[in-house]
Every structure is written in structure tokens, then in C-alpha cells.
Design a protein around this motif. Structure first.
Motif, PDB file in Angstrom:
ATOM      1  N   GLU A 128      49.066  27.641  45.874  1.00 40.42           N
ATOM      2  CA  GLU A 128      49.651  28.895  45.353  1.00 40.42           C
ATOM      3  C   GLU A 128      48.645  29.573  44.425  1.00 40.42           C
ATOM      4  O   GLU A 128      49.031  30.300  43.501  1.00 40.42           O
ATOM      5  N   ILE A 129      47.374  29.323  44.658  1.00 40.53           N
ATOM      6  CA  ILE A 129      46.332  29.844  43.763  1.00 40.53           C
ATOM      7  C   ILE A 129      46.056  31.322  44.054  1.00 40.53           C
ATOM      8  O   ILE A 129      45.901  31.725  45.208  1.00 40.53           O
ATOM      9  N   VAL A 130      45.972  32.084  42.969  1.00 47.62           N
ATOM     10  CA  VAL A 130      45.646  33.514  43.052  1.00 47.62           C
ATOM     11  C   VAL A 130      44.165  33.683  42.734  1.00 47.62           C
ATOM     12  O   VAL A 130      43.635  33.004  41.859  1.00 47.62           O
ATOM     13  N   VAL A 131      43.504  34.587  43.456  1.00 47.07           N
ATOM     14  CA  VAL A 131      42.085  34.853  43.219  1.00 47.07           C
ATOM     15  C   VAL A 131      41.943  36.147  42.406  1.00 47.07           C
ATOM     16  O   VAL A 131      42.531  37.161  42.765  1.00 47.07           O
ATOM     17  N   VAL A 132      41.178  36.083  41.330  1.00 50.41           N
ATOM     18  CA  VAL A 132      40.754  37.314  40.662  1.00 50.41           C
ATOM     19  C   VAL A 132      39.305  37.509  41.083  1.00 50.41           C
ATOM     20  O   VAL A 132      38.442  36.695  40.770  1.00 50.41           O
TER      21      VAL A 132
ATOM     22  N   ILE B  86      40.685  42.483  34.495  1.00 50.41           N
ATOM     23  CA  ILE B  86      40.637  41.014  34.619  1.00 50.41           C
ATOM     24  C   ILE B  86      41.616  40.381  33.622  1.00 50.41           C
ATOM     25  O   ILE B  86      42.400  39.494  33.977  1.00 50.41           O
ATOM     26  N   LEU B  87      41.589  40.851  32.381  1.00 49.63           N
ATOM     27  CA  LEU B  87      42.527  40.312  31.380  1.00 49.63           C
ATOM     28  C   LEU B  87      43.966  40.551  31.823  1.00 49.63           C
ATOM     29  O   LEU B  87      44.811  39.654  31.753  1.00 49.63           O
ATOM     30  N   THR B  88      44.236  41.759  32.288  1.00 49.41           N
ATOM     31  CA  THR B  88      45.601  42.103  32.702  1.00 49.41           C
ATOM     32  C   THR B  88      46.056  41.214  33.861  1.00 49.41           C
ATOM     33  O   THR B  88      47.185  40.713  33.866  1.00 49.41           O
ATOM     34  N   ALA B  89      45.165  40.998  34.831  1.00 52.26           N
ATOM     35  CA  ALA B  89      45.516  40.151  35.981  1.00 52.26           C
ATOM     36  C   ALA B  89      45.852  38.737  35.501  1.00 52.26           C
ATOM     37  O   ALA B  89      46.853  38.134  35.938  1.00 52.26           O
ATOM     38  N   ILE B  90      45.056  38.232  34.583  1.00 55.51           N
ATOM     39  CA  ILE B  90      45.280  36.850  34.124  1.00 55.51           C
ATOM     40  C   ILE B  90      46.562  36.761  33.296  1.00 55.51           C
ATOM     41  O   ILE B  90      47.387  35.861  33.510  1.00 55.51           O
ATOM     42  N   LEU B  91      46.765  37.717  32.390  1.00 53.95           N
ATOM     43  CA  LEU B  91      47.993  37.684  31.575  1.00 53.95           C
ATOM     44  C   LEU B  91      49.236  37.819  32.460  1.00 53.95           C
ATOM     45  O   LEU B  91      50.278  37.246  32.177  1.00 53.95           O
ATOM     46  N   ALA B  92      49.110  38.605  33.535  1.00 50.51           N
ATOM     47  CA  ALA B  92      50.276  38.869  34.379  1.00 50.51           C
ATOM     48  C   ALA B  92      50.609  37.701  35.306  1.00 50.51           C
ATOM     49  O   ALA B  92      51.779  37.470  35.605  1.00 50.51           O
ATOM     50  N   LEU B  93      49.589  36.977  35.743  1.00 45.60           N
ATOM     51  CA  LEU B  93      49.813  36.029  36.840  1.00 45.60           C
ATOM     52  C   LEU B  93      49.692  34.562  36.431  1.00 45.60           C
ATOM     53  O   LEU B  93      50.030  33.669  37.208  1.00 45.60           O
TER      54      LEU B  93
ATOM     55  N   GLY C  12      37.901  51.617  35.620  1.00 44.12           N
ATOM     56  CA  GLY C  12      37.755  50.848  36.857  1.00 44.12           C
ATOM     57  C   GLY C  12      39.111  50.761  37.540  1.00 44.12           C
ATOM     58  O   GLY C  12      39.989  51.600  37.304  1.00 44.12           O
ATOM     59  N   TYR C  13      39.287  49.736  38.361  1.00 42.69           N
ATOM     60  CA  TYR C  13      40.577  49.616  39.055  1.00 42.69           C
ATOM     61  C   TYR C  13      40.828  48.200  39.520  1.00 42.69           C
ATOM     62  O   TYR C  13      39.903  47.383  39.607  1.00 42.69           O
ATOM     63  N   ALA C  14      42.111  47.962  39.814  1.00 41.26           N
ATOM     64  CA  ALA C  14      42.526  46.695  40.414  1.00 41.26           C
ATOM     65  C   ALA C  14      43.302  47.023  41.674  1.00 41.26           C
ATOM     66  O   ALA C  14      44.155  47.924  41.665  1.00 41.26           O
TER      67      ALA C  14
END
Ligand code: PLP
Length: 415
Positions: A227-231, A135-142, A276-278
Motif C-alpha cells: 500500500e506504498i505511495v510514491v512521492v 512534497i511536504l503537503t503530500a507527506i502530511l496528507a498521506l 510548482g504543482y502536484a
């Protein structure tokens, strides 16, 4: 040519003052000299979490700890054997950055068989150090500084600080009090031109509510012009007791704009393994992996091999719902004999109770009292709201042995 300018300006070796004595004078006070520089906190609002506080209190008072969300029983021994076999056969060095191929393949196959969407194991699935890192990685990346990200309160406690670390602004939208259903009018009102992301979580911690297909459809329609991304935090995907889990992977339109996050720690009762995984479309995965590469780089090798072998038998995740349904039913039957009112629980291993018939105390005070005086630890729901919203609701975790649940219920019966 002489020495470079920066060196030329240094006095000759013997003429330099001794280290630790600027200007040649001895330090007046070594303690003053050994000073840690002042730090400006990146997360000034963050303190010790309620989970740590309640677990410590439970231990101090010999309370049954139904607070923090982890099983008190061990995992399937064949999973341990599989990890052990991997370690003993020398699989102990760095794996590929994105995770070992067999595990990514098995994750892709599982998602396809359950939800109908095929992620490309090579380019769209990344093994992570638990859902929290994903989750942190997704937010930092996007997400970029100045962006806004919507979170739905009550929510898991890492989302808000993750957004702050990305330099973005968390926008908290409450779920409907009483039902914990998403309130699409309020959601629509919270979207601005700066909104870049939304974090959703079904089955939902702490309420145990499961999103419906109609709600996923409404979300897709709401986001369509943006352009919203969903986590999508789906760590409790295999603990659904009514209907089916509504993964974003069931919904092509949502899958195209989502990072699906799950946790082997939750699914295989190994929360301490942090794995876990993304899963996300290639363009999102490519950015995700850039951050992942320079954050953890990769995830420990033997656990990946062990889990990949264990996943070959789908009954390990398919039978989880029946396993936890039995625990839920046992716990709810016991609660029915107390003055605590059990709220609906259609997913997760959390059971919320309304305690207003028992006490007028605020939630944190009630949970402290329950721990110290009754001997059962719970978590106040207010801890999951940015504004500490109070509803006289406490959350119990029922991922416990039958004897643990029975002991807790005996104590709760005195209420
Ligand atoms: C909703 C939710 N997301 C994520 C996590 C963390 O999962 P992991 O242990 O795989 O990091 C938890 C753990 O309690 C959770 O409840």
C-alpha cells in the motif's frame, strides 16, 4: 438566571488586580517577566543548511558561487511581461484553492503530451508554492504517525524533516555508491508492514543520474503487493541529456500510486517565485488538497496567469535540455583540464566531481577550502546523506552564465 459560572467567579471589575501585576504585586524584574516560553523543537536535528553556510562563505570570500542550485541569469522577459499584464489587468485577488483552471489545464496537457497519461485538471492537479510545499503537503496528507517512509540517500534535504513533521520515521536506503543507481535488494529489505511511502527523485539531485525504464519497472513490481505511495520529485524533468525522463506518468501502475511533483521555478528559471504543482490520482489529490487548503490555501494569482500564458508555447520547456546541455558540455570540457574527475551527468544542472587526486580533506573541509582559497564554492556530497557518508565528491551547479562558468574554471585550473 445569573451570569455563566465562569464569569460569576470573577471578582468585580474594580477589585481585580491591575494587568501585569499578578496578585497586585508589581513585577520585581520586567526582563524576567517578558520571558519566551521554553520550546521543545519539532526538528531538534535541524540546523543551518550547508547551502546557506557555503553561500555566506562564498560572499565573504568573493568566490564564484557554484554551490546553491539556482540560475545567475534572468528568466525569459516574455514571462515577466505575462505576469505584469496579469497584475495590471487586476488579477490580484485570491484564485481558486487548487489553482486557476487554465494553468491546471495546461499542466495536464503538457504531462499528457510528454508522458502519455491524462490527469483530470479539475480533480487531479493542484498548483503549489513550489515543489518543496508540494512534497511536504503530500507527506502530511498521506503519511500517519508511526508510519515509515523510505528515502534514497543522497537526497534533497527537505524529505527527512518533512517525514519527521508527519510523525513518521524516515528510513534511509543508500543509492549504489559510484553509480547512484537504486539498489533494489536493499530497497526490498527496507520495506516493512509499516512502510507507507517512498520518495524518489529523477533526474537526481545531487548526482545528476536519471532512472532507466527498467528501474521504474522494477520499482512498480516491488511496490505491487504493498500500500506504498510514491512521492516522485521530478523538478528537473526538462533537464535530461541522455535518454528520456522517466516520469511516473509514463508508467500507469506507478501513476496510480504516485504524487508527481514538479517546479516552475526550475523549469522557467524563476526559483524565487516558488511555484510548482502536484499531479495525483483523484483519491490522493483529495487528501492532498485538504492539507493544501489549510496550509497555503492557494498560490499567488498573477504568477499563475503569467505562467499559464507562457506555457502555451511548449518550446519554453522543450528547449531547456539543449540550453543546459550546452552549459554542461562547456563546464565538463573545462573540468577536463583540471585534476577534478567529472562524474557522469545525464540530467539536472548539477555536476559532481571526484577530487581525490587533489586532496585528502573530508568533503565539507574540501568545499570550505575550495571556497576560501581557490575562490569557487561547491557543496559536499556528504551533506545529502543522513550519516554524512564520505566519497571525496563535491557538487557544482552549472546553471550559470558562460562568463561565470569560465571564471570558475579559470580558478579550478590552478588545482
Ligand atoms: C530535488 C529537488 N526537489 C525540490 C526542490 C525545490 O523546488 P522548489 O523551489 O520548487 O520548491 C529542489 C530545489 O533545489 C530540488 O533540488
Amino acid at each position: 438566571m445569573g451570569p455563566p459560572r465562569s464569569l460569576r467567579s470573577l471578582p468585580p471589575e474594580g477589585a481585580r488586580p491591575a494587568l501585569g501585576r499578578p496578585g497586585g504585586r508589581p513585577f520585581a524584574d520586567v526582563a524576567t517577566a517578558c520571558r519566551t516560553p521554553a520550546v521543545k523543537s519539532r526538528l531538534p536535528q535541524v540546523g543551518t543548511t550547508i547551502f546557506t553556510v557555503m553561500s555566506a562563505l562564498a560572499q565573504q570570500h568573493g568566490a564564484v558561487n557554484l554551490g546553491q542550485g539556482f540560475p545567475d541569469f534572468d528568466c525569459d522577459p516574455t514571462l515577466i511581461d505575462a505576469v505584469d499584464a496579469a497584475m495590471r489587468s487586476g488579477l490580484n485577488q485570491y484564485p481558486p484553492m487548487t489553482g486557476i483552471a487554465l494553468l491546471r489545464e495546461r499542466i495536464a496537457a503538457k504531462i499528457e503530451s510528454l508522458y502519455g497519461h491524462r490527469y483530470d485538471a479539475a480533480g487531479e492537479i493542484t498548483v503549489t508554492a513550489g515543489a518543496t510545499q508540494a512534497i511536504l503537503t503530500a507527506i502530511l496528507a498521506l503519511v500517519h504517525p508511526g508510519d515509515e517512509v523510505i528515502v534514497l540517500d543522497p537526497c534533497y534535504d527537505s524529505y527527512d524533516p518533512n517525514i519527521v513533521l508527519a510523525g513518521a520515521t524516515p528510513v534511509h536506503v543508500p543509492l549504489t555508491p559510484g553509480t547512484f543507481a537504486p539498489d533494489f535488494e536493499r530497497l526490498a529489505g527496507a520495506i516493512t508492514p509499516r512502510t507507507r511511502g517512498i520518495v524518489i527523485n529523477s533526474p537526481h539531485n545531487p548526482s545528476g543520474r536519471v532512472w532507466t525504464p527498467a528501474e521504474m519497472q522494477q520499482l512498480a513490481e516491488l511496490l505491487r503487493p504493498t500500500e506504498i505511495v510514491v512521492v516522485s520529485d521530478e523538478v528537473y524533468e526538462h533537464m535530461v541529456y541522455a535518454g528520456d525522463h522517466q516520469s511516473v506518468a509514463r508508467h500507469p501502475e506507478l501513476a496510480a500510486r504516485s504524487v508527481l511533483v514538479s517546479s516552475f521555478g526550475k523549469t522557467y528559471s524563476v526559483t524565487g517565485w516558488k511555484i510548482g504543482y502536484a499531479a495525483a490520482p483523484a483519491a490522493l489529490s483529495a487528501e492532498f488538497r485538504k492539507v493544501h487548503q489549510f496550509n497555503v490555501f492557494t498560490v499567488n494569482t498573477p504568477m499563475q496567469h503569467g505562467i499559464a500564458a507562457f506555457m502555451a508555447d511548449p518550446s519554453h520547456h522543450l528547449e531547456l535540455a539543449a540550453f543546459y546541455r550546452a552549459k554542461r558540455d562547456l563546464f565538463r570540457a573545462g573540468l577536463a583540464r583540471t585534476r577534478l574527475r567529472a562524474l557522469p551527468c545525464d540530467g539536472t544542472y548539477f555536476q559532481c566531481v571526484d577530487y581525490s587526486a587533489v586532496s585528502d580533506l573530508a568533503e565539507a573541509d574540501f568545499c570550505r577550502w575550495l571556497t576560501t582559497e581557490i575562490g569557487v564554492a561547491a557543496i559536499p556530497l556528504s551533506a545529502f546523506y543522513v550519516d554524512g557518508f564520505e566519497q571525496r565528491i563535491a557538487r557544482f551547479c552549472f546553471a550559470k552564465k558562460s562568463e561565470t562558468l569560465s571564471l570558475a574554471l579559470d580558478r579550478l585550473a590552478s588545482l
